[in-house]
Design a protein around this motif. Structure first.
Motif, PDB file in Angstrom:
ATOM      1  N   PHE A 126    -114.617   9.503  88.398  1.00 54.53           N
ATOM      2  CA  PHE A 126    -115.186   8.433  89.228  1.00 54.53           C
ATOM      3  C   PHE A 126    -116.351   7.773  88.504  1.00 54.53           C
ATOM      4  CE2 PHE A 126    -118.955  10.845  90.474  1.00 54.53           C
ATOM      5  CZ  PHE A 126    -118.524  12.163  90.395  1.00 54.53           C
ATOM      6  N   LYS A 127    -116.705   6.601  89.020  1.00 51.90           N
ATOM      7  CA  LYS A 127    -117.812   5.814  88.469  1.00 51.90           C
ATOM      8  C   LYS A 127    -118.885   5.648  89.537  1.00 51.90           C
ATOM      9  CE  LYS A 127    -117.998   1.564  88.962  1.00 51.90           C
ATOM     10  NZ  LYS A 127    -118.741   0.594  89.811  1.00 51.90           N
ATOM     11  N   ARG A 173    -103.590  -1.195  88.865  1.00 59.18           N
ATOM     12  CA  ARG A 173    -103.720  -1.423  87.418  1.00 59.18           C
ATOM     13  C   ARG A 173    -102.375  -1.313  86.715  1.00 59.18           C
ATOM     14  NH1 ARG A 173    -107.957   2.594  87.860  1.00 59.18           N
ATOM     15  NH2 ARG A 173    -110.016   1.629  87.969  1.00 59.18           N
ATOM     16  N   GLU A 195    -120.524  10.293  81.078  1.00 61.52           N
ATOM     17  CA  GLU A 195    -120.745   9.255  80.070  1.00 61.52           C
ATOM     18  C   GLU A 195    -121.327   8.035  80.743  1.00 61.52           C
ATOM     19  OE1 GLU A 195    -116.639   9.573  79.875  1.00 61.52           O
ATOM     20  OE2 GLU A 195    -116.231   7.424  79.930  1.00 61.52           O
ATOM     21  N   ILE A 229    -120.039   7.657  84.574  1.00 61.93           N
ATOM     22  CA  ILE A 229    -118.679   8.147  84.809  1.00 61.93           C
ATOM     23  C   ILE A 229    -118.630   9.662  84.636  1.00 61.93           C
ATOM     24  CG2 ILE A 229    -116.296   8.081  83.947  1.00 61.93           C
ATOM     25  CD1 ILE A 229    -116.862   5.098  83.281  1.00 61.93           C
ATOM     26  N   GLU A 261    -122.902   2.123  84.074  1.00 65.62           N
ATOM     27  CA  GLU A 261    -121.836   2.741  84.854  1.00 65.62           C
ATOM     28  C   GLU A 261    -121.840   4.207  84.463  1.00 65.62           C
ATOM     29  OE1 GLU A 261    -118.140   0.578  84.353  1.00 65.62           O
ATOM     30  OE2 GLU A 261    -118.920  -0.941  85.736  1.00 65.62           O
ATOM     31  N   ASP A 300    -111.215   2.351  94.608  1.00 70.09           N
ATOM     32  CA  ASP A 300    -111.439   1.401  93.505  1.00 70.09           C
ATOM     33  C   ASP A 300    -112.225   2.054  92.375  1.00 70.09           C
ATOM     34  OD1 ASP A 300    -110.238  -0.675  94.886  1.00 70.09           O
ATOM     35  OD2 ASP A 300    -111.986  -2.005  94.820  1.00 70.09           O
ATOM     36  N   THR A 301    -113.036   3.040  92.709  1.00 72.30           N
ATOM     37  CA  THR A 301    -113.984   3.592  91.733  1.00 72.30           C
ATOM     38  C   THR A 301    -113.745   5.068  91.411  1.00 72.30           C
ATOM     39  OG1 THR A 301    -115.593   4.194  93.429  1.00 72.30           O
ATOM     40  CG2 THR A 301    -115.770   1.971  92.534  1.00 72.30           C
ATOM     41  N   CYS A 302    -112.729   5.659  92.040  1.00 68.24           N
ATOM     42  CA  CYS A 302    -112.400   7.074  91.800  1.00 68.24           C
ATOM     43  C   CYS A 302    -110.924   7.194  91.452  1.00 68.24           C
ATOM     44  CB  CYS A 302    -112.580   7.916  93.057  1.00 68.24           C
ATOM     45  SG  CYS A 302    -114.198   7.861  93.810  1.00 68.24           S
ATOM     46  N   ARG A 303    -110.565   8.176  90.629  1.00 75.91           N
ATOM     47  CA  ARG A 303    -109.151   8.554  90.528  1.00 75.91           C
ATOM     48  C   ARG A 303    -108.923   9.728  91.462  1.00 75.91           C
ATOM     49  NH1 ARG A 303    -109.488   6.802  84.957  1.00 75.91           N
ATOM     50  NH2 ARG A 303    -108.029   5.070  84.727  1.00 75.91           N
ATOM     51  N   ALA A 307    -107.995  11.287  81.856  1.00 71.90           N
ATOM     52  CA  ALA A 307    -107.199  10.159  82.354  1.00 71.90           C
ATOM     53  C   ALA A 307    -107.778   8.880  81.759  1.00 71.90           C
ATOM     54  CB  ALA A 307    -107.250  10.089  83.884  1.00 71.90           C
ATOM     55  N   GLY A 308    -107.070   7.771  81.976  1.00 69.71           N
ATOM     56  CA  GLY A 308    -107.596   6.445  81.674  1.00 69.71           C
ATOM     57  C   GLY A 308    -108.165   6.305  80.274  1.00 69.71           C
TER      58      GLY A 308
HETATM   59  N1  UDP Z   1    -114.199   2.801  86.838  1.00 69.74           N
HETATM   60  C1  UDP Z   1    -114.721   1.848  87.694  1.00 69.74           C
HETATM   61  N2  UDP Z   1    -115.124   0.641  87.185  1.00 69.74           N
HETATM   62  C2  UDP Z   1    -115.051   0.338  85.864  1.00 69.74           C
HETATM   63  C3  UDP Z   1    -114.518   1.311  84.997  1.00 69.74           C
HETATM   64  C4  UDP Z   1    -114.102   2.520  85.498  1.00 69.74           C
HETATM   65  O1  UDP Z   1    -114.834   2.082  88.887  1.00 69.74           O
HETATM   66  O2  UDP Z   1    -115.448  -0.774  85.476  1.00 69.74           O
HETATM   67  C5  UDP Z   1    -113.760   4.105  87.365  1.00 69.74           C
HETATM   68  C6  UDP Z   1    -112.235   4.252  87.321  1.00 69.74           C
HETATM   69  O3  UDP Z   1    -111.667   3.860  88.548  1.00 69.74           O
HETATM   70  C7  UDP Z   1    -112.063   5.719  87.088  1.00 69.74           C
HETATM   71  C8  UDP Z   1    -113.310   6.148  86.307  1.00 69.74           C
HETATM   72  O4  UDP Z   1    -114.276   5.129  86.534  1.00 69.74           O
HETATM   73  O5  UDP Z   1    -112.048   6.438  88.325  1.00 69.74           O
HETATM   74  C9  UDP Z   1    -113.064   6.314  84.825  1.00 69.74           C
HETATM   75  O6  UDP Z   1    -112.452   5.152  84.316  1.00 69.74           O
HETATM   76  P1  UDP Z   1    -112.033   5.031  82.789  1.00 69.74           P
HETATM   77  O7  UDP Z   1    -113.259   5.110  81.945  1.00 69.74           O
HETATM   78  O8  UDP Z   1    -110.967   6.025  82.511  1.00 69.74           O
HETATM   79  O9  UDP Z   1    -111.557   3.549  82.630  1.00 69.74           O
HETATM   80  P2  UDP Z   1    -110.204   2.807  83.034  1.00 69.74           P
HETATM   81  O10 UDP Z   1    -109.081   3.643  82.551  1.00 69.74           O
HETATM   82  O11 UDP Z   1    -110.293   2.672  84.522  1.00 69.74           O
HETATM   83  O12 UDP Z   1    -110.362   1.501  82.318  1.00 69.74           O
END
Ligand code: UDP
Length: 238
Positions: A176-177, A216, A119, A92, A90, A197-200, A98-99
């Motif tokens: 985003f991922k 979430r 990352e 990112i 993945e 689903d995959t972006c903030r 955030a997150g």
């Molecule tokens: N993300 C995703 N799938 C995953 C983990 C993260 O699409 O399995 C996306 C998530 O929506 C955010 C970005 O990647 O836009 C960074 O996520 P983060 O690492 O902060 O993890 P989270 O807080 O979502 O667990």
């Protein structure tokens, strides 16, 4: 194009074979999961929005020089894509804290970075998608050094293109991922999806969350947020 047997059912999508060995059909569901599948629910209409949004964004990225798996939208929920072997990482990219970034480093959300960050997580549900560095990814033969270079370059290019586009919609791209795949000849292309689903995605003025964090964190208004992002995308895409 004939839709054949289901090859795979994931958390948000089903994947079908077709009569062309190089093409697959992706079918987007309304199912939502979070926290590695622990939280489950439904976001009504999400599959339609994510399908259409991802397809429009991928076509925009292709015009901007990032090759993608997108071939053709077949219906509200179904898209024809190139068959790839998914690189089990993945990827990112972040513009703002955030997150898991805020949690891991003990900082607040909404810190705007001087430069975007990148990352990798190892895609492995049993292990909970652990963070991985590029030397470890190479040691595990998940990708070569050259493939990782290409993936990094594409990921930052995607960030430039999407950040600018979402800004024109009054939306801030926080993070985003992405997932990449390899064609039979080894070419790396962008795969999976790009959606709320995959972006903030935050409203640029009010900073209201317009993405899966509403699900979430039980913030309510999940369907409305997805619909609002889609409405703005339609308004500004061509
Ligand atoms: N993300 C995703 N799938 C995953 C983990 C993260 O699409 O399995 C996306 C998530 O929506 C955010 C970005 O990647 O836009 C960074 O996520 P983060 O690492 O902060 O993890 P989270 O807080 O979502 O667990």
């Amino acid at each position: 194009m004939e839709k054949l047997e289901m090859l795979y059912e994931g958390k948000a999508k089903k994947v079908y074979a077709t009569d062309d060995p190089e093409l697959l059909i992706v079918d987007y569901k309304d199912d939502a999961t979070a926290f590695n599948g622990v939280k489950k629910g439904t976001i009504v209409g999400k599959g339609v929005i994510n399908n259409q949004m991802s397809n429009r964004l991928m076509q925009r990225l292709a015009r901007g020089g990032v090759p993608t798996h997108f071939v053709k939208e077949l219906s509200e929920r179904e898209t024809l894509v190139k068959r790839v072997k998914i690189v089990p990482l993945e990827v990112i990219v972040r513009n703002i804290s955030a997150g898991s970034f805020a949690k891991r480093y003990g900082v607040e959300e909404d810190i705007v970075f001087d430069q975007p960050t990148i990352e990798f997580s190892y895609k492995n549900d049993e292990l909970g998608d652990p963070l991985i560095n590029s030397t470890h990814a190479m040691a595990l033969h998940l990708a070569t050094a050259e493939e990782l270079d290409t993936i990094r370059r594409y990921a930052f290019r995607v960030n430039e293109l999407l950040r600018e586009f979402w800004a024109s919609c009054g939306i801030t791209l926080v993070d985003f991922k992405l997932e990449f795949g390899k064609l039979a000849d080894g070419t790396i292309i962008l795969a999976d999806e790009i959606s709320p689903d995959t972006c903030r995605l935050w409203d640029s003025v009010t900073k209201e969350k317009l993405d899966k964090d509403r699900f979430r964190r039980d913030l309510g208004g999940v369907e409305d947020a997805y619909a609002e992002v889609m409405r703005r995308l339609r308004e500004h895409d061509e």
